[in-house]
Enzyme design. Structure first.
Site, PDB file in Angstrom:
ATOM      1  N   ARG A   1      61.446  46.109  29.614  1.00 22.93           N
ATOM      2  CA  ARG A   1      60.311  45.168  29.647  1.00 22.93           C
ATOM      3  C   ARG A   1      60.802  43.884  28.999  1.00 22.93           C
ATOM      4  NH1 ARG A   1      53.931  45.946  28.379  1.00 22.93           N
ATOM      5  NH2 ARG A   1      54.183  46.940  30.403  1.00 22.93           N
TER       6      ARG A   1
ATOM      7  N   GLN B   1      53.137  49.516  37.540  1.00 23.16           N
ATOM      8  CA  GLN B   1      51.673  49.528  37.548  1.00 23.16           C
ATOM      9  C   GLN B   1      51.139  49.785  38.957  1.00 23.16           C
ATOM     10  OE1 GLN B   1      49.494  49.023  34.739  1.00 23.16           O
ATOM     11  NE2 GLN B   1      48.023  49.841  36.205  1.00 23.16           N
TER      12      GLN B   1
ATOM     13  N   ASP C   1      43.335  40.658  36.233  1.00 22.73           N
ATOM     14  CA  ASP C   1      44.228  40.836  35.088  1.00 22.73           C
ATOM     15  C   ASP C   1      43.905  39.708  34.107  1.00 22.73           C
ATOM     16  OD1 ASP C   1      46.333  41.647  33.432  1.00 22.73           O
ATOM     17  OD2 ASP C   1      47.911  40.827  34.717  1.00 22.73           O
TER      18      ASP C   1
END
Ligand code: CP
Ligand code: NVA
Length: 298
Positions: A101, A131, A216
């Site tokens: 990440r 995701q 989001d």
């Protein structure tokens, strides 16, 4: 180095993506069917915060009989300037797979180019493919195939939105994106998938008839200093009951979380029956387990 990586969804064929979704559903029902990963180690290099992605990988590896080794960039030599290329070569000699990440997608690509073990994108500034494995699993569980359905992305044209564009191309759904001016998704990516993706003038237009509505946060990790300005620029882009009324009667709502209630989503909608955000979160674990299986057995 020739080795199978998962840097974006485009590293999967459409049939592999569909197979991963179905395998994740199967492993959720019957965890004992998973391939064992005894003695295997997944390295986790995280340069940004995480709850779901990290826990999903760690729990998945534990359940498969392997280990997850968390490496915060502050504690490793990477954080002190050891080249990405050298870190990739060294970790390849000790671990079986690496999930990263980070900010710059190019760092992930560079790491993968020098890694002889599979590398997984655990979120970059540009993409969040893990995701989408969970989101698509969640849609299939609730509604069946997403092929031919309409999906609305409301808000920032960010890493999540880019992965939705890739998913639309692979799984054959129509993606309508409504973003404030200046916050649209990458124009080249939209153009490359124009058969499946369209930019809508308003959130209401994007949501019209949609079977799935997704949003989001308005300021992603690394954009914290833009938060105040973004709050103003994203006015009118909140997903709430009023907006959902334009969608299909049985439309689902998704959010990768963490959510900012009262900003991109109303508090009521997050807890409404249309919202499947907790299933999405749980499915991170099942779908990442299916992904680990695929990569470790490739
Ligand atoms: N959705 C998601 O990736 O959550 P985390 O940042 O908690 O991993
Ligand atoms: N777009 C968000 C997703 C968090 C999981 C971010 O990058 O911060």
């Amino acid at each position: 180095m020739s080795c199978r990586h998962f840097l974006t969804l485009q590293d999967l064929t459409a049939s592999e993506f569909e197979a991963l979704i179905h395998r994740a559903i199967e492993l959720k029902r019957s965890p004992e069917l998973a391939s064992r990963a005894d003695g295997r180690t997944l390295g986790l290099i995280f340069e940004k915060s995480s709850t779901r992605t990290r826990v999903a990988f760690e729990v998945a590896m534990n359940q498969l009989g392997g280990n997850a080794l968390f490496l915060s960039s502050n504690d490793s030599q990477l954080g002190r300037g050891e080249p990405v290329e050298d870190t990739a070569r060294v970790l390849s000699r000790m671990v079986d797979c690496v999930a990263i990440r980070t900010f710059d997608h190019a760092m992930l690509v560079n790491f993968a180019a020098h890694s002889s073990v599979p590398v997984i994108n655990a979120l970059t500034d540009d993409y969040h493919p893990c995701q989408l494995l969970a989101d698509m699993q969640t849609f299939v569980e609730h509604r069946g195939s997403i092929r031919g359905k309409r999906v609305a992305w409301i808000g920032d044209g960010n890493n999540m939105c880019h992965s939705y564009i890739n998913a639309a191309a692979l799984l054959g759904f129509e993606l309508a994106v409504a973003s404030p001016a200046g916050f649209e998704p990458n124009a080249d990516l939209v153009a490359a998938h124009s058969a499946r993706v369209q930019l809508s003038a308003t959130p209401q237009e994007a949501v019209a008839g949609a079977s799935l509505v997704v949003t989001d946060v308005w300021a992603s990790m690394g954009q914290e200093e833009e938060q105040t300005e973004r709050l103003k620029r994203f006015e009118g882009f909140q997903v709430n009951a009023e907006l959902m009324a334009h969608a299909a009667a049985d439309a689902l709502f998704m959010h990768c979380l963490p959510a900012h209630r009262g900003e991109e989503v109303s508090a009521e909608l997050l807890d409404d029956t249309a919202s499947v955000v907790w299933d999405e979160a749980e499915n991170r674990m099942h779908s990442q387990k299916a992904l680990i299986e695929l990569l470790l057995n490739s």
